[in-house]
Design a protein around this motif. Structure first.
Motif, PDB file in Angstrom:
ATOM      1  N   MET A   1      32.468  24.362  32.014  1.00  0.00           N
ATOM      2  CA  MET A   1      32.368  25.779  32.340  1.00  0.00           C
ATOM      3  C   MET A   1      33.119  26.552  31.267  1.00  0.00           C
ATOM      4  O   MET A   1      34.209  26.180  30.877  1.00  0.00           O
ATOM      5  N   ARG A   2      32.519  27.641  30.824  1.00  0.00           N
ATOM      6  CA  ARG A   2      33.158  28.501  29.821  1.00  0.00           C
ATOM      7  C   ARG A   2      33.815  29.676  30.518  1.00  0.00           C
ATOM      8  O   ARG A   2      33.183  30.355  31.330  1.00  0.00           O
ATOM      9  N   PHE A   3      35.049  29.910  30.182  1.00  0.00           N
ATOM     10  CA  PHE A   3      35.804  31.026  30.755  1.00  0.00           C
ATOM     11  C   PHE A   3      35.782  32.176  29.763  1.00  0.00           C
ATOM     12  O   PHE A   3      36.309  32.060  28.656  1.00  0.00           O
ATOM     13  N   HIS A   4      35.117  33.264  30.160  1.00  0.00           N
ATOM     14  CA  HIS A   4      34.831  34.360  29.240  1.00  0.00           C
ATOM     15  C   HIS A   4      35.821  35.514  29.312  1.00  0.00           C
ATOM     16  O   HIS A   4      36.118  36.128  28.300  1.00  0.00           O
ATOM     17  N   THR A   5      36.287  35.829  30.481  1.00  0.00           N
ATOM     18  CA  THR A   5      37.066  37.046  30.669  1.00  0.00           C
ATOM     19  C   THR A   5      38.367  36.753  31.385  1.00  0.00           C
ATOM     20  O   THR A   5      38.408  35.933  32.299  1.00  0.00           O
ATOM     21  N   ARG A   6      39.391  37.486  30.992  1.00  0.00           N
ATOM     22  CA  ARG A   6      40.688  37.398  31.664  1.00  0.00           C
ATOM     23  C   ARG A   6      41.024  38.748  32.262  1.00  0.00           C
ATOM     24  O   ARG A   6      40.707  39.791  31.686  1.00  0.00           O
ATOM     25  N   LYS A   7      41.654  38.700  33.423  1.00  0.00           N
ATOM     26  CA  LYS A   7      42.119  39.917  34.107  1.00  0.00           C
ATOM     27  C   LYS A   7      43.584  39.746  34.460  1.00  0.00           C
ATOM     28  O   LYS A   7      44.007  38.672  34.892  1.00  0.00           O
ATOM     29  N   TRP A   8      44.320  40.812  34.316  1.00  0.00           N
ATOM     30  CA  TRP A   8      45.737  40.845  34.661  1.00  0.00           C
ATOM     31  C   TRP A   8      45.855  41.534  36.011  1.00  0.00           C
ATOM     32  O   TRP A   8      45.354  42.644  36.185  1.00  0.00           O
ATOM     33  N   ILE A   9      46.452  40.887  36.995  1.00  0.00           N
ATOM     34  CA  ILE A   9      46.535  41.441  38.341  1.00  0.00           C
ATOM     35  C   ILE A   9      47.594  42.547  38.369  1.00  0.00           C
ATOM     36  O   ILE A   9      48.764  42.299  38.093  1.00  0.00           O
ATOM     37  N   LYS A  10      47.149  43.759  38.704  1.00  0.00           N
ATOM     38  CA  LYS A  10      48.010  44.945  38.735  1.00  0.00           C
ATOM     39  C   LYS A  10      48.175  45.422  40.179  1.00  0.00           C
ATOM     40  O   LYS A  10      47.425  45.000  41.061  1.00  0.00           O
ATOM     41  N   PRO A  11      49.115  46.311  40.430  1.00  0.00           N
ATOM     42  CA  PRO A  11      49.354  46.781  41.807  1.00  0.00           C
ATOM     43  C   PRO A  11      48.100  47.313  42.501  1.00  0.00           C
ATOM     44  O   PRO A  11      47.899  47.069  43.691  1.00  0.00           O
ATOM     45  N   GLU A  12      47.235  47.990  41.757  1.00  0.00           N
ATOM     46  CA  GLU A  12      46.032  48.565  42.379  1.00  0.00           C
ATOM     47  C   GLU A  12      45.000  47.497  42.763  1.00  0.00           C
ATOM     48  O   GLU A  12      44.011  47.797  43.436  1.00  0.00           O
ATOM     49  N   ASP A  13      45.214  46.246  42.368  1.00  0.00           N
ATOM     50  CA  ASP A  13      44.297  45.150  42.690  1.00  0.00           C
ATOM     51  C   ASP A  13      44.709  44.387  43.949  1.00  0.00           C
ATOM     52  O   ASP A  13      44.034  43.442  44.343  1.00  0.00           O
TER      53      ASP A  13
ATOM     54  N   VAL B   1      25.677  28.228  33.468  1.00  0.00           N
ATOM     55  CA  VAL B   1      24.260  28.364  33.831  1.00  0.00           C
ATOM     56  C   VAL B   1      23.831  27.126  34.599  1.00  0.00           C
ATOM     57  O   VAL B   1      24.052  25.999  34.164  1.00  0.00           O
ATOM     58  N   VAL B   2      23.225  27.356  35.765  1.00  0.00           N
ATOM     59  CA  VAL B   2      22.692  26.276  36.586  1.00  0.00           C
ATOM     60  C   VAL B   2      21.217  26.060  36.258  1.00  0.00           C
ATOM     61  O   VAL B   2      20.776  24.937  36.064  1.00  0.00           O
ATOM     62  N   LYS B   3      20.455  27.168  36.175  1.00  0.00           N
ATOM     63  CA  LYS B   3      19.037  27.036  35.813  1.00  0.00           C
ATOM     64  C   LYS B   3      18.435  28.377  35.438  1.00  0.00           C
ATOM     65  O   LYS B   3      18.933  29.436  35.827  1.00  0.00           O
ATOM     66  N   PHE B   4      17.347  28.279  34.684  1.00  0.00           N
ATOM     67  CA  PHE B   4      16.553  29.449  34.333  1.00  0.00           C
ATOM     68  C   PHE B   4      15.309  29.438  35.213  1.00  0.00           C
ATOM     69  O   PHE B   4      14.609  28.416  35.281  1.00  0.00           O
ATOM     70  N   GLY B   5      15.055  30.547  35.903  1.00  0.00           N
ATOM     71  CA  GLY B   5      13.827  30.708  36.659  1.00  0.00           C
ATOM     72  C   GLY B   5      12.851  31.529  35.833  1.00  0.00           C
ATOM     73  O   GLY B   5      13.123  31.850  34.676  1.00  0.00           O
ATOM     74  N   THR B   6      11.742  31.915  36.428  1.00  0.00           N
ATOM     75  CA  THR B   6      10.749  32.710  35.712  1.00  0.00           C
ATOM     76  C   THR B   6      11.299  34.087  35.347  1.00  0.00           C
ATOM     77  O   THR B   6      11.161  34.538  34.217  1.00  0.00           O
ATOM     78  N   ALA B   7      11.924  34.757  36.324  1.00  0.00           N
ATOM     79  CA  ALA B   7      12.504  36.080  36.090  1.00  0.00           C
ATOM     80  C   ALA B   7      13.996  36.084  36.395  1.00  0.00           C
ATOM     81  O   ALA B   7      14.629  37.127  36.380  1.00  0.00           O
TER      82      ALA B   7
ATOM     83  N   GLU C   1      29.062  28.675  44.126  1.00  0.00           N
ATOM     84  CA  GLU C   1      28.151  27.660  43.580  1.00  0.00           C
ATOM     85  C   GLU C   1      26.848  28.231  43.029  1.00  0.00           C
ATOM     86  O   GLU C   1      26.248  27.637  42.133  1.00  0.00           O
ATOM     87  N   ARG C   2      26.388  29.387  43.574  1.00  0.00           N
ATOM     88  CA  ARG C   2      25.094  29.914  43.140  1.00  0.00           C
ATOM     89  C   ARG C   2      25.094  31.428  43.156  1.00  0.00           C
ATOM     90  O   ARG C   2      25.314  32.044  44.198  1.00  0.00           O
TER      91      ARG C   2
END
Length: 128
Positions: free
Chosen positions: A1-13, A72-78, A99-100
């Motif tokens: 699994m590729r980890f793309h984004t990081r978030k810093w937990i702030k008081p408003e979260d 990515v688990v799978k590519f469908g038609t659309a 999972e999905r």
């Protein structure tokens, strides 16, 4: 699994318990999946159709850094089906798994549009 984004937990979260509010985390996941799918399917009109069971495994606290992983688990038609894990960046402890997640490419009328994709593509490879 590729980890793309990081978030810093702030008081408003935080929720009233002082831990990361689940709704905020789901917002971040939905946005990350949308951005990933838009780039993969090359269609800015890509939307979330479905999320399977959401499994909260641990909590996060103010000051924690979390990272969002998508596979990515799978590519469908659309569609494009993804799985997601969010984990604590420092401890690697899993916070949530889904999972999905099904993302669907739409046409100008809001109907599913076939995308013709079969595998993950990287932008750098499209520019050759």
């Amino acid at each position: 699994m590729r980890f793309h984004t990081r978030k810093w937990i702030k008081p408003e979260d935080l929720n009233p318990n002082g831990t990361l509010f689940g709704g905020r985390l789901l917002e971040w996941i939905d946005e990350e999946c949308a951005l990933y799918s838009i780039v993969q399917l090359e269609n800015p009109k890509t939307v979330t159709k479905y999320m399977s069971e959401i499994d909260f495994k641990s909590s996060a606290h103010q000051g924690d850094i979390v990272e969002i992983g998508i596979e990515v688990v799978k590519f469908g038609t659309a569609s494009l089906t993804l799985k997601c894990e969010v984990r604590n960046k420092m401890t690697r402890e899993s916070i949530i798994t889904i999972e999905r997640i099904v993302m669907v490419a739409l046409d100008e009328n809001g109907k599913p549009r076939p995308h013709g994709k079969k595998k993950v593509e990287f932008v750098k490879d499209r520019l050759k």
